[in-house]
Design a protein around this motif. Structure first.
Motif, mmCIF file in Angstrom:
data_model
loop_
_atom_site.group_PDB
_atom_site.id
_atom_site.type_symbol
_atom_site.label_atom_id
_atom_site.label_comp_id
_atom_site.label_asym_id
_atom_site.label_seq_id
_atom_site.Cartn_x
_atom_site.Cartn_y
_atom_site.Cartn_z
ATOM 1 N N ASN A 34 14.709 33.530 8.358
ATOM 2 C CA ASN A 34 14.220 32.871 7.168
ATOM 3 C C ASN A 34 14.156 31.385 7.494
ATOM 4 O O ASN A 34 14.965 30.880 8.268
ATOM 5 C CB ASN A 34 15.226 33.148 6.049
ATOM 6 N N TRP A 35 13.245 30.620 6.904
ATOM 7 C CA TRP A 35 13.131 29.192 7.205
ATOM 8 C C TRP A 35 14.445 28.466 6.955
ATOM 9 O O TRP A 35 14.769 27.507 7.634
ATOM 10 C CB TRP A 35 11.995 28.538 6.410
ATOM 11 N N TRP A 81 8.544 25.622 -0.764
ATOM 12 C CA TRP A 81 9.270 26.681 -1.469
ATOM 13 C C TRP A 81 9.753 26.175 -2.825
ATOM 14 O O TRP A 81 9.606 26.863 -3.838
ATOM 15 C CB TRP A 81 10.452 27.154 -0.622
#
Length: 108
Positions: A34-35, A81
């Motif tokens: 995941n980032w 995000w």
């Protein structure tokens, strides 16, 4: 206000012209990650990224958070995000909640 454990928040920030910045890492280079797993903030106290306000004494804390963000390889992903998910609190992608509100698409 909801708090999260270390590593949940990636730092991001608009780099100053003279600020040294880590190269941005394409997200497809982390197929199994995941980032947030590549975020520079994983080793920082999450409280740094959640100042009490956006004015006065909180400005110093915001600038400290942004300094960390500027070194983050996933700064852009973090800010994107936060805008897309309407994150209402904290510094994400070196942006405060007020700055992110200005970037959200208006709803019909």
């Amino acid at each position: 206000m909801r708090r999260a454990s270390k590593g949940v928040f990636a730092r991001a920030g608009r780099p100053a012209e003279s600020a040294k910045r880590s190269p941005e890492v394409p997200m497809n280079s982390f197929p199994s990650l995941n980032w947030r797993e590549a975020a520079a903030c994983r080793s920082e106290d999450p409280e740094l990224f959640f100042p009490i306000g956006e004015d006065g004494p909180s400005r110093r804390q915001i600038e400290q958070a942004r300094a960390v963000c500027r070194s983050c390889p996933v700064m852009r992903a973090c800010g994107t995000w936060a805008v897309r998910h309407g994150e209402r609190h904290g510094v994400w992608g070196a942006m405060t909640a007020g700055e992110r509100r200005g970037l959200r698409p208006s709803r019909p």
